[in-house]
Design an enzyme around this catalytic site. Structure first.
Site, PDB file in Angstrom:
ATOM      1  CE  LYS A   1      -7.076  10.503  -8.818  1.00  0.00           C
ATOM      2  NZ  LYS A   1      -8.121   9.791  -8.057  1.00  0.00           N
TER       3      LYS A   1
ATOM      4  CB  ALA B   1      -0.927   0.002   1.221  1.00  0.00           C
TER       5      ALA B   1
ATOM      6  N   GLY C   1     -12.733   9.912   3.163  1.00  0.00           N
ATOM      7  CA  GLY C   1     -12.135  10.084   4.472  1.00  0.00           C
ATOM      8  C   GLY C   1     -10.677   9.708   4.582  1.00  0.00           C
ATOM      9  CB  SER C   2      -8.209   8.107   2.328  1.00  0.00           C
ATOM     10  OG  SER C   2      -8.352   8.875   1.151  1.00  0.00           O
TER      11      SER C   2
ATOM     12  NE  ARG D   1      -6.757  19.421  -7.400  1.00  0.00           N
ATOM     13  CZ  ARG D   1      -6.754  18.636  -6.321  1.00  0.00           C
ATOM     14  NH1 ARG D   1      -6.178  19.056  -5.204  1.00  0.00           N
ATOM     15  NH2 ARG D   1      -7.317  17.453  -6.360  1.00  0.00           N
TER      16      ARG D   1
ATOM     17  CB  VAL E   1     -10.426   5.905  -0.218  1.00  0.00           C
ATOM     18  CG1 VAL E   1     -10.784   5.325   1.137  1.00  0.00           C
ATOM     19  CG2 VAL E   1      -9.983   4.801  -1.163  1.00  0.00           C
TER      20      VAL E   1
END
Length: 625
Positions: free
Chosen positions: A425, A379, A465-466, A555, A463
């Site tokens: 992505k 991760a 709240g990450s 962005r 995700v």
């Protein structure tokens, strides 16, 4: 003083004073019930009652009293907390009285006396009235007192509406009624069952269905809405929440059906309505037995274990009985938090926490050589799109070659499964972060061809709240009074919760056969501007009045929408209907390895045109020159 307190407390911790008062009240109730039974039997004329019956009452009184106290004790009528008495206590009281009434003919036979045939029935009726009246009077007085206090403190109370007039709503309302510590007053309830409209739930009017929420919020000056429908799915709750959030009231919700099944329904279990409740789909379900089957008694290594996904992985893995959990992260503060949490919650867990960079070849090799992990969850990665656009070489060094080093170590030391955390992505990427993760997917697919290790990737949407995600940013902007900044009114994204993301990773490990890219069916994508509006409303503010939304433009590297799969990959179903497998795209492995070496050298040399090399490797990558 201590001795005095000991005297006042009975065997089971029940105050003796209270028990004595109840026994005195029961003694009086027995006598009055006996007298009234004869009085009613003889048409309310004392003079018509035969003298022998009065003598029999007095003769049997002591036996009656002893037997009644014994029966009442067996049915716990002296041990119950009567200020919170419920139907259970009422049933126990009723059964005890029936037993006592049934004993009357037996006593008459033993003592050789007689009574009218109707006497036991009248006796039981009156004894029930008096004993229940004594015991429930305290609760009734308590409710009256609470209402009087609420009336006196009208300015401080919070008017509530309960959505759902079922068992959960009744339980919540019951607790609010009986508590001295809640400043809530339920003024109305709504329910979609038309059969209960116009009726009352514990004295509270049921004023209509959920469509009537806005008008009744205004009519009853409601400040807070409590949603007590634990059996409803998120898909069923979404339209209700959409209505509620437009009212501007504070919203709280009972988490789930298991609360009702366990009888664990109370105000403390209510939680704030969260943004994921408005996604309109149920969370992914995972076969826990499959997870336990391949994690139990294994050495499991998690890189990036201090991050949002990594730490949740560690929590769930820790519950599935690994032989050892090895957590690797370069940031000591975040990994320290998960270490302390697991020490507290899983004291039996064999846990090793290591500070290391996945870019350090020797350190990674040493960790694998020493701990020999059976399963690896990778991760660790740089994930912030705009930041990586400004530092593309760092994205390549950390994401691509960090993955390459960890994946090679897994091959070298015989790891059974290697699960890469990827992203949507990576599909037709328009930024270096997404392109780097696509190369990571290609690395593990390439290694899978020549290794006994099963390499798979799991592709996420955004995700909720990450760390660094849009929700914490919006919340901070709302706390500061706005504005909430959104890149474009038309930008859309797929969303999932952290537990869902981790569930997908764990399930992917169970399904892994090598080379797959697993994808979660995340339902319909959501506009970011709608997410912002919902969050503003859930925070109790009005959009563009209290908190404004400001559009700042896309962005660098961002695109209007994300995809989960490239067209060429296709979709294959798994046993879990919300998880799919993308078919691997064929590419020249030898050419890819040569390109990978060239990319490594370019990143080390800090070449400014590294994107062009990435473009050669990921043909679907597009970027502005």
């Amino acid at each position: 003083m201590k001795k005095l307190n000991d005297i006042r407390v009975g065997i089971l911790g029940i105050p003796i004073t209270r028990i004595a008062l109840l026994i005195i009240a029961d003694a009086f109730s027995i006598l009055v019930a006996s007298v009234l039974s004869l009085y009613v039997r003889y048409d309310f004329k004392f003079m018509d009652v035969p003298r022998e019956f009065w003598d029999a009452i007095m003769h049997m009184y002591i036996f009656n009293l002893i037997a009644t106290i014994a029966v009442f004790y067996i049915f716990r009528l002296y041990n119950s907390v009567w200020r919170y008495a419920s139907d259970t206590e009422l049933v126990n009281n009723g059964i005890a009285v029936i037993v006592c009434a049934a004993m009357q003919p037996i006593w008459c036979w033993i003592e050789g006396v007689r009574f009218p045939v109707s006497y036991p029935f009248f006796y039981g009726f009156f004894l029930m009235i008096f004993t229940c009246g004594v015991r429930f009077s305290y609760r009734i007085l308590r409710v009256v007192q609470n209402r009087r206090v609420n009336h006196l403190s009208k300015s401080k109370r919070v008017n509530c509406m309960i959505v759902g007039a079922g068992a959960a709503g009744n339980a919540i309302l019951k607790e609010i009624e009986s508590s001295n510590y809640l400043n809530l007053q339920v003024v109305c309830a709504v329910d979609d069952n038309p059969g209960c409209h116009g009726k009352y739930l514990r004295g509270v009017p049921i004023v209509g269905d959920t469509a009537a929420i806005p008008e009744n919020v205004e009519k009853y000056a409601v400040d807070e809405i409590i949603i007590a429908i634990p059996s409803a799915s998120r898909q069923q709750l979404k339209p209700i929440l959409e209505i509620c959030k437009e009212t501007g009231c504070r919203m709280r919700i009972l988490p789930g059906m298991y609360q009702l099944i366990n009888g664990d329904v109370n105000v403390s279990k209510l939680r704030e309505v969260q943004i994921e409740d408005l996604l309109g789909r149920d969370p992914i379900e995972v076969n826990v037995d499959e997870i336990i089957g391949y994690v139990r008694d294994k050495v499991v290594l998690v890189t990036g274990g201090g991050g949002s996904i990594g730490s949740e992985l560690c929590r769930q893995i820790a519950q599935h009985y690994p032989r050892q959990l090895v957590i690797v992260d370069i940031y000591e503060n975040s990994v320290y938090e998960i270490q302390q949490e697991l020490k507290r919650d899983q004291p039996e867990l064999d846990m090793v926490v290591l500070i290391a960079s996945v870019r350090n070849t020797a350190r990674i090799d040493e960790i694998f050589r020493r701990y020999r992990p059976d399963i690896v969850y990778h991760a660790a990665a740089h994930k912030h799109v705009p930041l990586m656009e400004d530092s593309p070489n760092e994205a390549i060094k950390n994401n691509v070659f960090g993955t390459w080093k960890v994946a090679n170590a897994a091959h070298k030391y015989g790891t059974e499964k290697f699960v890469l955390i990827s992203t949507d992505k990576a599909v037709n990427p328009t930024n270096i972060m997404g392109a780097s993760k696509r190369i990571c997917e290609m690395i593990i697919q390439n290694l899978n061809r020549k290794s006994r290790t099963e390499y798979v990737a799991v592709r996420f949407g955004n995700v909720l709240g990450s760390n660094g995600s849009v929700i914490p940013l919006f919340k901070k902007q709302i706390e500061q009074g706005g504005p909430v900044t959104v890149t474009s009114p038309d930008i859309i994204r797929y969303f999932m919760t952290i537990p869902e993301a981790v569930s997908l990773v764990l399930q992917a490990g169970a399904y892994a056969r090598g080379g797959e890219i697993f994808v979660l069916d995340m339902g319909e994508p959501m506009k970011i501007v709608d997410l912002a509006k919902n969050l503003i409303k859930l925070s109790g503010y009005r959009v563009d009045e209290d908190i404004k939304i400001e559009f700042i433009g896309l962005r660098p590297g961002e695109k209007m929408y994300e995809e989960l799969l490239m067209n060429e990959e296709g979709l294959l179903e798994t046993a879990n209907k919300m998880i799919y497998i993308g078919k691997p795209i064929e590419y020249d492995a030898e050419e890819f390895e040569q390109q990978l070496e060239r990319l490594r050298q370019a990143s080390l040399d800090e070449e400014s045109d590294i994107r062009s090399i990435v473009k050669e490797m990921v043909v679907t990558y597009t970027y502005e020159e």
